[in-house]
Write an enzyme that holds these catalytic residues in place. Sequence first.
Site, short mmCIF file in Angstrom:
data_model
loop_
_atom_site.label_atom_id
_atom_site.label_comp_id
_atom_site.label_asym_id
_atom_site.label_seq_id
_atom_site.Cartn_x
_atom_site.Cartn_y
_atom_site.Cartn_z
N SER A 111 45.73 42.89 35.97
CA SER A 111 44.37 42.93 35.64
C SER A 111 45.03 42.90 33.79
O SER A 111 45.41 43.64 33.93
CB SER A 111 43.28 43.28 35.90
OG SER A 111 42.15 43.37 35.47
N ALA A 112 43.47 41.68 33.69
CA ALA A 112 43.77 42.75 31.81
C ALA A 112 43.09 42.85 31.89
O ALA A 112 42.70 43.66 30.98
CB ALA A 112 43.54 41.00 31.58
N ASP A 171 45.76 39.16 41.22
CA ASP A 171 44.75 39.07 39.59
C ASP A 171 43.37 40.17 40.20
O ASP A 171 43.10 39.94 41.27
CB ASP A 171 43.95 37.96 38.84
CG ASP A 171 42.81 38.00 38.19
OD1 ASP A 171 42.92 38.84 37.14
OD2 ASP A 171 41.73 37.18 38.47
N LEU A 172 42.49 40.52 39.34
CA LEU A 172 40.98 41.47 40.49
C LEU A 172 39.96 40.56 40.41
O LEU A 172 39.17 40.26 41.78
CB LEU A 172 41.21 42.83 39.52
CG LEU A 172 40.16 43.55 40.03
CD1 LEU A 172 40.01 44.33 41.42
CD2 LEU A 172 39.72 44.91 39.10
N ASP A 173 39.79 40.02 39.02
CA ASP A 173 38.13 40.01 38.76
C ASP A 173 37.96 38.41 39.52
O ASP A 173 39.06 37.29 38.96
CB ASP A 173 37.61 39.33 37.32
CG ASP A 173 37.57 41.24 36.73
OD1 ASP A 173 36.75 42.00 37.19
OD2 ASP A 173 38.07 41.83 36.10
N GLU A 223 45.62 34.43 41.34
CA GLU A 223 44.77 33.72 39.84
C GLU A 223 43.59 33.00 39.86
O GLU A 223 43.46 32.30 41.21
CB GLU A 223 45.89 33.45 38.66
CG GLU A 223 46.27 34.10 38.03
CD GLU A 223 44.88 34.97 36.93
OE1 GLU A 223 43.57 35.15 36.59
OE2 GLU A 223 44.86 35.95 36.75
N ASP A 224 42.30 33.51 40.04
CA ASP A 224 41.18 32.54 39.92
C ASP A 224 41.53 31.94 38.70
O ASP A 224 39.91 30.74 38.21
CB ASP A 224 40.25 33.55 40.22
CG ASP A 224 39.51 34.01 39.21
OD1 ASP A 224 40.17 34.70 38.51
OD2 ASP A 224 38.33 34.05 38.64
N LYS A 242 47.01 37.56 28.80
CA LYS A 242 47.01 36.41 29.68
C LYS A 242 46.62 34.83 28.62
O LYS A 242 45.34 35.46 27.69
CB LYS A 242 46.27 36.34 30.85
CG LYS A 242 46.51 37.24 32.13
CD LYS A 242 45.04 37.39 33.05
CE LYS A 242 45.30 37.89 33.38
NZ LYS A 242 45.22 38.59 35.13
N THR A 291 34.20 40.02 40.59
CA THR A 291 33.44 40.34 39.52
C THR A 291 33.28 39.37 38.37
O THR A 291 32.52 39.99 37.09
CB THR A 291 33.99 41.62 38.90
OG1 THR A 291 35.10 41.47 39.22
CG2 THR A 291 33.82 43.23 39.75
N LYS A 327 37.94 33.89 31.60
CA LYS A 327 38.51 34.26 32.58
C LYS A 327 39.63 34.17 31.96
O LYS A 327 40.41 33.99 32.08
CB LYS A 327 38.29 33.23 34.17
CG LYS A 327 36.43 33.02 33.96
CD LYS A 327 36.49 32.45 36.15
CE LYS A 327 35.13 31.98 36.03
NZ LYS A 327 34.71 31.34 37.43
#
Length: 221
Positions: free
Chosen positions: A116-117, A8-10, A171-172, A147, A16, A44
């Site tokens: 990433s979404a 995942d990115l954020d 993932e966070d 997601k 971010t 999130k």
Amino acid sequence: EIQAFIFDLDGVITDTAKYHYEAWKQLAEELGIHFDLEFNEQLKGIDRMASLEKILSQLSDGGSSFTLEQKQEWADRKNNNYKRLIRTVDESEILPGILELFHDLKQAGIPIGLASASRNAGTLLRQLKVESYINVIADPESVAHGKPAPDIFLKAAEALGVDPRYCVGVEDAEAGVQAIKSAGMFAVGVGDAEILSKADYIVSETSKLSLSEIQHYMTGR
Ligand code: BG6
Ligand code: MG
């Protein structure tokens, strides 16, 4: 045994998640809707329109009276807030341990996918100067379900040509961990162990991510 890592990115590669929070908070306040960190946790990993729907659902009529045009305008307004907030993001905002992990994966010949979404993911990867580490970026606009559905993780695995069973997802977000598990992958959660309890392996922060530890846990299952 591990054949790919899908990130995942954020909130995982860069912090971010705090800018998404700030951007939604600005909009929610304009609309007179209470917005705090606890509510933000539910957003999130959730795509832009679905996030707006969740925020509007707190209104007494559940937000059902608004037109699609009106909602689109608010979603755009949030995205403009967000774009303003991420304008100055650079490599200094890569979370601790991430570059080391990317480096270890490269060394081990394990490819990296991005799930990433966010439609701002490409811009951020460029600003963070990590594009060269990422082998495949799954396009969120190309998947039917966001997601917690597994679609975007499956898309990344497919593009890498790897069986989901041999993929590790990182993932966070609660919805993100759910997506990884639904995709049949090994889920690594970064953050609060209570929120991410469905993950197979949890670390409190990115600096604690270690390829050898994850390999150890995955094979010892
Ligand atoms: C996810 C974030 O990565 O991307 C969410 O966790 C965000 O908070 C979603 O809503 C969509 O991002 P964007 O940039 O396309 O609005
Ligand atoms: Mg995230």
